[in-house]
Each structure stands twice: as structure tokens, then as C-alpha cells.
Scaffold this motif. Structure first.
Motif, PDB file in Angstrom:
ATOM      1  N   CYS A 194       0.832  -1.212   0.000  1.00 58.26           N
ATOM      2  CA  CYS A 194       0.000   0.000   0.000  1.00 58.26           C
ATOM      3  C   CYS A 194       0.865   1.260   0.000  1.00 58.26           C
ATOM      4  O   CYS A 194       2.051   1.231   0.331  1.00 58.26           O
ATOM      5  CB  CYS A 194      -0.928   0.006   1.212  1.00 58.26           C
ATOM      6  SG  CYS A 194      -0.063  -0.101   2.791  1.00 58.26           S
ATOM      7  N   ILE A 195       0.262   2.350  -0.375  1.00 59.46           N
ATOM      8  CA  ILE A 195       0.946   3.642  -0.416  1.00 59.46           C
ATOM      9  C   ILE A 195       1.117   4.156   1.005  1.00 59.46           C
ATOM     10  O   ILE A 195       0.168   4.131   1.807  1.00 59.46           O
ATOM     11  CB  ILE A 195       0.153   4.647  -1.257  1.00 59.46           C
ATOM     12  CG1 ILE A 195       0.039   4.142  -2.692  1.00 59.46           C
ATOM     13  CG2 ILE A 195       0.800   6.030  -1.229  1.00 59.46           C
ATOM     14  CD1 ILE A 195      -0.977   4.882  -3.517  1.00 59.46           C
ATOM     15  N   THR A 196       2.307   4.629   1.332  1.00 57.88           N
ATOM     16  CA  THR A 196       2.584   5.157   2.668  1.00 57.88           C
ATOM     17  C   THR A 196       3.315   6.486   2.573  1.00 57.88           C
ATOM     18  O   THR A 196       3.796   6.870   1.506  1.00 57.88           O
ATOM     19  CB  THR A 196       3.453   4.174   3.480  1.00 57.88           C
ATOM     20  OG1 THR A 196       4.722   4.016   2.813  1.00 57.88           O
ATOM     21  CG2 THR A 196       2.774   2.825   3.622  1.00 57.88           C
ATOM     22  N   VAL A 197       3.407   7.179   3.697  1.00 59.99           N
ATOM     23  CA  VAL A 197       4.192   8.411   3.807  1.00 59.99           C
ATOM     24  C   VAL A 197       4.979   8.364   5.101  1.00 59.99           C
ATOM     25  O   VAL A 197       4.719   7.528   5.965  1.00 59.99           O
ATOM     26  CB  VAL A 197       3.299   9.676   3.783  1.00 59.99           C
ATOM     27  CG1 VAL A 197       2.635   9.859   2.431  1.00 59.99           C
ATOM     28  CG2 VAL A 197       2.263   9.626   4.909  1.00 59.99           C
ATOM     29  N   THR A 198       5.933   9.264   5.225  1.00 54.33           N
ATOM     30  CA  THR A 198       6.700   9.375   6.467  1.00 54.33           C
ATOM     31  C   THR A 198       6.165  10.535   7.300  1.00 54.33           C
ATOM     32  O   THR A 198       5.435  11.393   6.789  1.00 54.33           O
ATOM     33  CB  THR A 198       8.189   9.596   6.174  1.00 54.33           C
ATOM     34  OG1 THR A 198       8.339  10.797   5.403  1.00 54.33           O
ATOM     35  CG2 THR A 198       8.765   8.420   5.396  1.00 54.33           C
ATOM     36  N   ALA A 199       6.565  10.587   8.547  1.00 55.76           N
ATOM     37  CA  ALA A 199       6.032  11.596   9.470  1.00 55.76           C
ATOM     38  C   ALA A 199       6.411  13.011   9.069  1.00 55.76           C
ATOM     39  O   ALA A 199       5.683  13.962   9.376  1.00 55.76           O
ATOM     40  CB  ALA A 199       6.509  11.305  10.892  1.00 55.76           C
ATOM     41  N   ASP A 200       7.561  13.195   8.400  1.00 50.09           N
ATOM     42  CA  ASP A 200       7.980  14.546   8.035  1.00 50.09           C
ATOM     43  C   ASP A 200       7.464  14.986   6.673  1.00 50.09           C
ATOM     44  O   ASP A 200       7.812  16.063   6.193  1.00 50.09           O
ATOM     45  CB  ASP A 200       9.506  14.669   8.082  1.00 50.09           C
ATOM     46  CG  ASP A 200      10.194  13.757   7.066  1.00 50.09           C
ATOM     47  OD1 ASP A 200       9.511  12.899   6.476  1.00 50.09           O
ATOM     48  OD2 ASP A 200      11.426  13.908   6.888  1.00 50.09           O
ATOM     49  N   THR A 201       6.614  14.191   6.039  1.00 54.95           N
ATOM     50  CA  THR A 201       5.993  14.591   4.780  1.00 54.95           C
ATOM     51  C   THR A 201       5.093  15.793   5.018  1.00 54.95           C
ATOM     52  O   THR A 201       4.346  15.842   5.998  1.00 54.95           O
ATOM     53  CB  THR A 201       5.160  13.435   4.189  1.00 54.95           C
ATOM     54  OG1 THR A 201       5.991  12.298   3.978  1.00 54.95           O
ATOM     55  CG2 THR A 201       4.517  13.844   2.868  1.00 54.95           C
ATOM     56  N   LEU A 202       5.170  16.790   4.135  1.00 53.37           N
ATOM     57  CA  LEU A 202       4.271  17.931   4.241  1.00 53.37           C
ATOM     58  C   LEU A 202       2.832  17.471   4.050  1.00 53.37           C
ATOM     59  O   LEU A 202       2.537  16.645   3.184  1.00 53.37           O
ATOM     60  CB  LEU A 202       4.619  18.984   3.196  1.00 53.37           C
ATOM     61  CG  LEU A 202       5.914  19.761   3.417  1.00 53.37           C
ATOM     62  CD1 LEU A 202       6.208  20.633   2.196  1.00 53.37           C
ATOM     63  CD2 LEU A 202       5.814  20.634   4.661  1.00 53.37           C
ATOM     64  N   ALA A 203       1.938  18.019   4.852  1.00 53.14           N
ATOM     65  CA  ALA A 203       0.526  17.653   4.740  1.00 53.14           C
ATOM     66  C   ALA A 203      -0.005  17.958   3.350  1.00 53.14           C
ATOM     67  O   ALA A 203      -0.831  17.211   2.807  1.00 53.14           O
ATOM     68  CB  ALA A 203      -0.283  18.399   5.800  1.00 53.14           C
TER      69      ALA A 203
END
Length: 325
Positions: free
Chosen positions: A277-286
Motif C-alpha cells: 500500500c501507499i505510505t508516507v513518512t512523518a515529516d511529509t508535508l501535509a
């Protein structure tokens, strides 16, 4: 259309034509004087103090605000008030940008001696290079226009447009020279939606800890549905024994498997989840996360750490509440 309506449109178009021409009139003023003005403001150790009377003052106030929000510390001082105490706001580290279309505005001209006595760099923006203000300045930017849009030639219209455009040119040139970034801009606009878009990161809005929906791969579909209901995000992450993310299961996935008549109590969630699945990291801009969700047409995302373990989750409602959407 009535005759009056036709005349409104005709006059409106005439003004736009004249003001477009005014911008053409000042194009040659992007010259060496413009460079000197930029260099003086860029090298200023204090602030750029903008002053002007009447309509020039209104334009000056806007220019000061634009400079301040794009990395050049600046503020506006009313020349009338300056003569009655506000000159104390100006320090020897500042640069003054004085505005007057005629270059002879008494309130502005009267404070020139004090500016000179303080040893400040005086930049002027006038429509008359032979005026008192222009000749007294260290740097003069000519913003003369051929015609005002006012048919009487009295109300400042095209001339104020020219001054405003020149102020924007100065601000943007300085912005570029300072390497001013979108993050820098957001720091001076934290209360607005633009600031939220530019500053807010996924870590600021994700559901983590006990609020993170998560089940192990051996869990049944029923167990996953209970977790989705408890956490209220419309999805749950699925992990292995090392807590590494294997996939995600959403409300949409549930609708799809209902047609397959699977046993919700016995079928493992791992057999029906969406893997990779598609994920992001915590520091990704909203804002980046929002674009990703819109592009992929998904309603939520799992947040992972470098070891690919889920550490948070959020959905469109969280972005909406945060003012990003």
C-alpha cells in the motif's frame, strides 16, 4: 445592454489599457538605479523604512508589507507623524524608501534633512527625476507615466499602479537574492491557510499510539472490522510479527469482498488486504500527502518509520480539520 452599461464597460477597458501602458512606461527604469536600490536594501543591517503621503502612502504601506513578508524587514512610517515624533523609530542601520509622484510633497521633503543627518541611504520613487526628493536621494527610481487613467488627469491612478508594480519588482528581486523559500514565507504567515499548507507536516495531524488502527496478519476480517470501528479512520494497518507493515484494509475493501461471500469470522485479514500500500513518512508535508491522496484517489494513509513499521495514520477528515484541504 443599456447605453449606461456600455459606457461602464468602455470606461473600464480604457482604464485597463492606460494602466497597462503605465507598466510599459516604467519598464526602462529596471536599470542600474534599480540595481543600486536592491543592493542598498539587501545590505541593510536594519529595516527598510517606507514613507509616503496620500495615495503614495497607501501604496508605500503595501510595499512595506510585501517586503516584510518576503524576507526584507520593513515597516511604513507616515511622513506627517514622522515630523512629530515617529522619526524616533528610524535608526542609523535603516534604509529609507520615500515615495511621491511629484517629488515635492511637503511632508516627505521636510524630513529629508533628518534622514541626511542620520546618514541613512535614501531611495526615492517619483515621477519627476528633477524634483527635490529625487535630487536629494542616493538612489532614484523613475516611475513617471504618460497619462493617468482619471479622465481629469487629477486622481492618482496609473501612477500609483506603476509605483506598486515597481515595489513588487523590488520585493521579488530581493526575495530571489536572499534565497527566500516557501517555508520562510510560511513562517511569516502561520495564521493563514497558506501557512498551514506550507508548514504543517503529517506528524502534526496523524493518529498515533493507541489511536493507530493496527492488527496482526493472523487476525480475522471480523477482528479488523472491530479495529476500524474503534479507531474511526475507515481503515486499519496489517503488520507481521516484527511489526512491519504488510498492507492496509479499508471500508472500500470491505464493500468489495462482501460480493465474494467470504467468512468474516474465519478468513484472515492478510488474505484480503491491499498489499504494498501507499505510505508516507512523518515529516511529509501535509500538502504533499493531500496531493498524493487526490492523485491515487484514496481517503487515508498509513505513516511508517524507516523500518517500515506503522507509526500513525490519518484521513481526509484530518486534513480538513487542519485547514489543509
Amino acid at each position: 445592454m443599456t447605453e449606461q452599461a456600455d459606457e461602464f464597460i468602455r470606461q473600464g477597458l480604457r482604464v485597463l489599457d492606460i494602466e497597462r501602458e503605465a507598466i510599459n512606461d516604467i519598464t526602462p527604469s529596471i536599470d542600474q538605479n534599480f540595481v543600486h536600490a536592491c543592493q542598498a536594501m539587501l545590505g541593510c543591517k536594519g529595516r527598510v523604512v517606507v514613507t509616503g503621503m496620500g495615495k503614495s502612502g497607501h501604496i508605500g504601506s503595501k510595499i512595506a508589507a510585501t517586503l516584510a513578508s518576503t524576507g526584507t524587514p520593513a515597516f511604513f512610517v507616515h511622513p506627517g507623524e514622522a515630523s512629530h515624533g515617529d522619526l524616533g523609530m528610524i535608526t542609523a542601520q535603516d534604509v529609507v524608501l520615500a515615495m511621491s509622484n511629484s517629488g515635492e510633497t511637503q511632508e516627505v521633503v521636510s524630513i529629508i534633512p533628518v534622514i541626511k543627518r542620520l546618514g541613512l541611504t535614501l531611495i526615492s520613487m517619483t515621477g519627476n527625476p528633477q524634483s527635490t526628493l529625487a535630487r536629494s536621494s542616493n538612489v532614484h527610481i523613475n516611475v513617471a507615466v504618460q497619462n493617468e487613467a482619471c479622465p481629469l488627469g487629477l486622481a492618482p491612478t496609473a501612477s500609483t499602479t506603476a509605483a506598486l508594480v515597481m515595489g513588487d519588482a523590488l520585493a521579488v528581486a530581493l526575495l530571489n537574492a536572499r534565497g527566500f523559500t516557501a517555508d520562510d514565507f510560511a513562517l511569516s504567515h502561520p495564521g493563514g491557510s497558506l501557512g498551514r499548507r506550507l508548514l504543517l507536516r503529517v506528524s502534526d495531524l496523524m493518529h498515533d499510539g493507541e489511536r493507530l488502527p493496527k492488527v496482526e496478519q493472523k487476525a480475522s476480517i471480523k477482528d479488523a472490522l472491530l479495529e476500524i470501528s474503534r479507531k474511526g479512520l475507515g481503515m486499519t494497518s496489517i503488520v507481521d510479527e516484527q511489526d512491519v507493515l504488510l498492507g492496509v484494509f479499508t471500508d472500500g475493501d470491505l464493500r468489495r469482498i462482501l460480493d465474494l461471500q467470504v467468512d468474516l469470522h474465519e478468513t484472515s485479514i492478510a488474505s484480503v488486504m491491499t498489499a504494498r500500500c501507499i505510505t508516507v513518512t512523518a515529516d511529509t508535508l501535509a500538502a504533499e500527502a493531500l496531493k498524493l491522496m487526490e492523485d491515487k484517489k484514496i481517503n487515508g494513509l498509513i505513516v511508517v518509520n524507516p523500518q517500515q513499521c506503522p507509526i500513525g495514520a490519518f484521513n481526509m477528515h484530518d486534513l480538513l480539520r487542519a485547514g489543509v484541504l
